[in-house]
Motif scaffolding. Structure first.
Motif, PDB file in Angstrom:
ATOM      1  N   SER A  13      28.318  55.011  47.407  1.00 55.76           N
ATOM      2  CA  SER A  13      27.149  55.715  47.940  1.00 55.76           C
ATOM      3  C   SER A  13      26.007  54.720  48.110  1.00 55.76           C
ATOM      4  O   SER A  13      26.018  53.622  47.537  1.00 55.76           O
ATOM      5  N   ASP A  14      25.016  55.097  48.891  1.00 55.16           N
ATOM      6  CA  ASP A  14      23.857  54.220  49.089  1.00 55.16           C
ATOM      7  C   ASP A  14      23.149  53.951  47.764  1.00 55.16           C
ATOM      8  O   ASP A  14      22.687  52.829  47.508  1.00 55.16           O
ATOM      9  N   ASP A  15      23.059  54.983  46.923  1.00 52.79           N
ATOM     10  CA  ASP A  15      22.393  54.822  45.634  1.00 52.79           C
ATOM     11  C   ASP A  15      23.132  53.823  44.754  1.00 52.79           C
ATOM     12  O   ASP A  15      22.514  52.942  44.126  1.00 52.79           O
ATOM     13  N   LEU A  16      24.463  53.924  44.712  1.00 54.73           N
ATOM     14  CA  LEU A  16      25.244  52.984  43.912  1.00 54.73           C
ATOM     15  C   LEU A  16      25.147  51.572  44.473  1.00 54.73           C
ATOM     16  O   LEU A  16      25.029  50.599  43.710  1.00 54.73           O
ATOM     17  N   LEU A  17      25.183  51.440  45.792  1.00 51.67           N
ATOM     18  CA  LEU A  17      25.045  50.118  46.409  1.00 51.67           C
ATOM     19  C   LEU A  17      23.742  49.451  45.992  1.00 51.67           C
ATOM     20  O   LEU A  17      23.715  48.257  45.666  1.00 51.67           O
ATOM     21  N   TYR A  18      22.677  50.215  46.017  1.00 51.65           N
ATOM     22  CA  TYR A  18      21.371  49.654  45.654  1.00 51.65           C
ATOM     23  C   TYR A  18      21.364  49.211  44.187  1.00 51.65           C
ATOM     24  O   TYR A  18      20.860  48.134  43.859  1.00 51.65           O
ATOM     25  N   LYS A  19      21.915  50.046  43.310  1.00 60.50           N
ATOM     26  CA  LYS A  19      21.950  49.690  41.895  1.00 60.50           C
ATOM     27  C   LYS A  19      22.753  48.414  41.673  1.00 60.50           C
ATOM     28  O   LYS A  19      22.335  47.519  40.927  1.00 60.50           O
ATOM     29  N   ILE A  20      23.903  48.327  42.316  1.00 58.99           N
ATOM     30  CA  ILE A  20      24.737  47.138  42.153  1.00 58.99           C
ATOM     31  C   ILE A  20      24.035  45.903  42.699  1.00 58.99           C
ATOM     32  O   ILE A  20      24.025  44.842  42.073  1.00 58.99           O
ATOM     33  N   ALA A  21      23.426  46.038  43.867  1.00 60.79           N
ATOM     34  CA  ALA A  21      22.760  44.895  44.508  1.00 60.79           C
ATOM     35  C   ALA A  21      21.612  44.364  43.671  1.00 60.79           C
ATOM     36  O   ALA A  21      21.352  43.161  43.654  1.00 60.79           O
ATOM     37  N   ILE A  63      28.832  45.280  53.459  1.00 61.46           N
ATOM     38  CA  ILE A  63      28.345  43.896  53.401  1.00 61.46           C
ATOM     39  C   ILE A  63      26.901  43.816  53.881  1.00 61.46           C
ATOM     40  O   ILE A  63      26.042  43.194  53.237  1.00 61.46           O
ATOM     41  N   ASP A  64      26.617  44.463  55.010  1.00 64.04           N
ATOM     42  CA  ASP A  64      25.272  44.400  55.589  1.00 64.04           C
ATOM     43  C   ASP A  64      24.233  45.036  54.665  1.00 64.04           C
ATOM     44  O   ASP A  64      23.114  44.507  54.511  1.00 64.04           O
ATOM     45  N   LYS A  65      24.580  46.151  54.047  1.00 63.68           N
ATOM     46  CA  LYS A  65      23.619  46.810  53.147  1.00 63.68           C
ATOM     47  C   LYS A  65      23.353  45.963  51.910  1.00 63.68           C
ATOM     48  O   LYS A  65      22.201  45.843  51.473  1.00 63.68           O
ATOM     49  N   SER A 113      21.094  43.265  52.874  1.00 71.01           N
ATOM     50  CA  SER A 113      19.725  43.747  53.124  1.00 71.01           C
ATOM     51  C   SER A 113      18.955  43.923  51.819  1.00 71.01           C
ATOM     52  O   SER A 113      17.729  43.863  51.804  1.00 71.01           O
ATOM     53  N   TYR A 114      19.679  44.144  50.714  1.00 68.73           N
ATOM     54  CA  TYR A 114      19.048  44.274  49.396  1.00 68.73           C
ATOM     55  C   TYR A 114      18.905  42.925  48.687  1.00 68.73           C
ATOM     56  O   TYR A 114      18.536  42.877  47.515  1.00 68.73           O
ATOM     57  N   LYS A 115      19.216  41.836  49.409  1.00 69.95           N
ATOM     58  CA  LYS A 115      19.116  40.480  48.841  1.00 69.95           C
ATOM     59  C   LYS A 115      20.006  40.333  47.601  1.00 69.95           C
ATOM     60  O   LYS A 115      19.593  39.818  46.557  1.00 69.95           O
ATOM     61  N   SER A 116      21.227  40.790  47.726  1.00 69.21           N
ATOM     62  CA  SER A 116      22.149  40.806  46.591  1.00 69.21           C
ATOM     63  C   SER A 116      22.614  39.399  46.228  1.00 69.21           C
ATOM     64  O   SER A 116      22.427  38.437  46.977  1.00 69.21           O
ATOM     65  N   SER A 117      23.260  39.309  45.078  1.00 70.95           N
ATOM     66  CA  SER A 117      23.963  38.092  44.691  1.00 70.95           C
ATOM     67  C   SER A 117      25.150  37.884  45.639  1.00 70.95           C
ATOM     68  O   SER A 117      25.526  38.800  46.383  1.00 70.95           O
TER      69      SER A 117
END
Length: 270
Positions: free
Chosen positions: A159-167, A197-199, A202-206
């Protein structure tokens, strides 16, 4: 600068993806396990992911489960694994070393005590396979305090919420699952959806590292070309340990051949 950051900066400049092999420490014995690690590094491993033998590795398929059981049957303990890590760190000071383990191994020794020991040994990251990010705060805070990167797994369809938390909460790198299920080479890896990948970017992930079901160099080339920063390979390498359990020279030779292919396939624009 932390070892992972140094590594990924160097690989980016050299147009390479990262090759991270995974093995269970002590399989089949501590001495041979260290020889396997030497072989992997000489063949081009950019970092190590190491398992500590565990009696109930639920996220793993039969190949890695059997690796855990062999290591346990050989009498390996957490303390012996720490001794092996100390030897590896002493020999390879710049190499990132990560642990990929289960929560009970941490709980049984106490979160604070476990992370203190890992910090003293020079462990760079800890990924706890059965730790949901929603329940990870004590681990994340302890890791941060002791200078260890806490790494999280990103499922194929988050989900978008999980992606953000992980990122925003996974440091060192993010482990991208190629598919659902358990580890193994019975089912091949899928490419990570571009939207994921793109999301994350966009969150400047590792950096993004993909694992599960990777067993040949053509898969690696496709994964790296898709924008992923590297790969983790476990079952394909551990199957060699299983197949050549009683012929160590052949085992090491076959591991070197496979590892060299994986690293060569990770080079971009070749």
């Amino acid at each position: 600068m932390k070892r992972y950051k140094q590594l990924f900066n160097k690989l980016k400049n050299n147009k390479q993806g990262a090759f991270l092999p995974f093995i269970v420490l002590g399989d089949p014995t501590p001495e041979i396990s260290l020889k396997i690690i030497d072989t992997l590094i000489l063949a081009g491993a950019d970092a190590l992911e190491l398992g500590i033998p565990f009696s109930d590795p639920l996220a793993d398929g039969p190949i890695i489960q059997n690796s855990n059981f062999r290591a346990l049957n050989a009498g390996n303990t957490v303390i012996q694994c720490f001794e092996m890590i100390s030897k590896i760190r002493h020999k390879y000071f710049q190499l990132p070393i990560g642990l990929l383990i289960y929560a009970n191994l941490v709980f049984s020794r106490g979160i604070e005590n476990f992370y203190i020991n890992c910090s003293k040994l020079g462990v760079d990251s800890i990924l706890i396979a059965d730790l949901p990010i929603e329940e990870s705060k004590p681990f994340r805070e302890t890791a941060l305090y002791h200078g260890i990167d806490q790494i999280f797994i990103c499922p194929p369809n988050p989900s978008d919420d999980l992606l953000y938390k992980i990122a925003t909460q996974s440091y060192g790198y993010i482990y991208l699952l190629s598919r659902t299920g358990v580890t193994g080479i019975e089912k091949p890896a899928n490419l990570t959806p571009k939207i994921v990948i793109d999301k994350l970017h966009s969150y400047k992930s590792s950096p993004l590292i993909q694992g599960f079901g990777i067993y040949d160099d053509n898969q690696v080339k496709q994964i790296i070309a898709s924008g992923i920063d590297g790969i983790i390979v476990g079952s394909a390498l551990i199957k060699i340990i299983e197949d050549y359990f009683n012929t160590i020279d052949i085992m090491l030779r076959e591991i070197k051949i496979m590892a060299t292919k994986f690293k060569s396939a990770s080079i971009k624009f070749c």
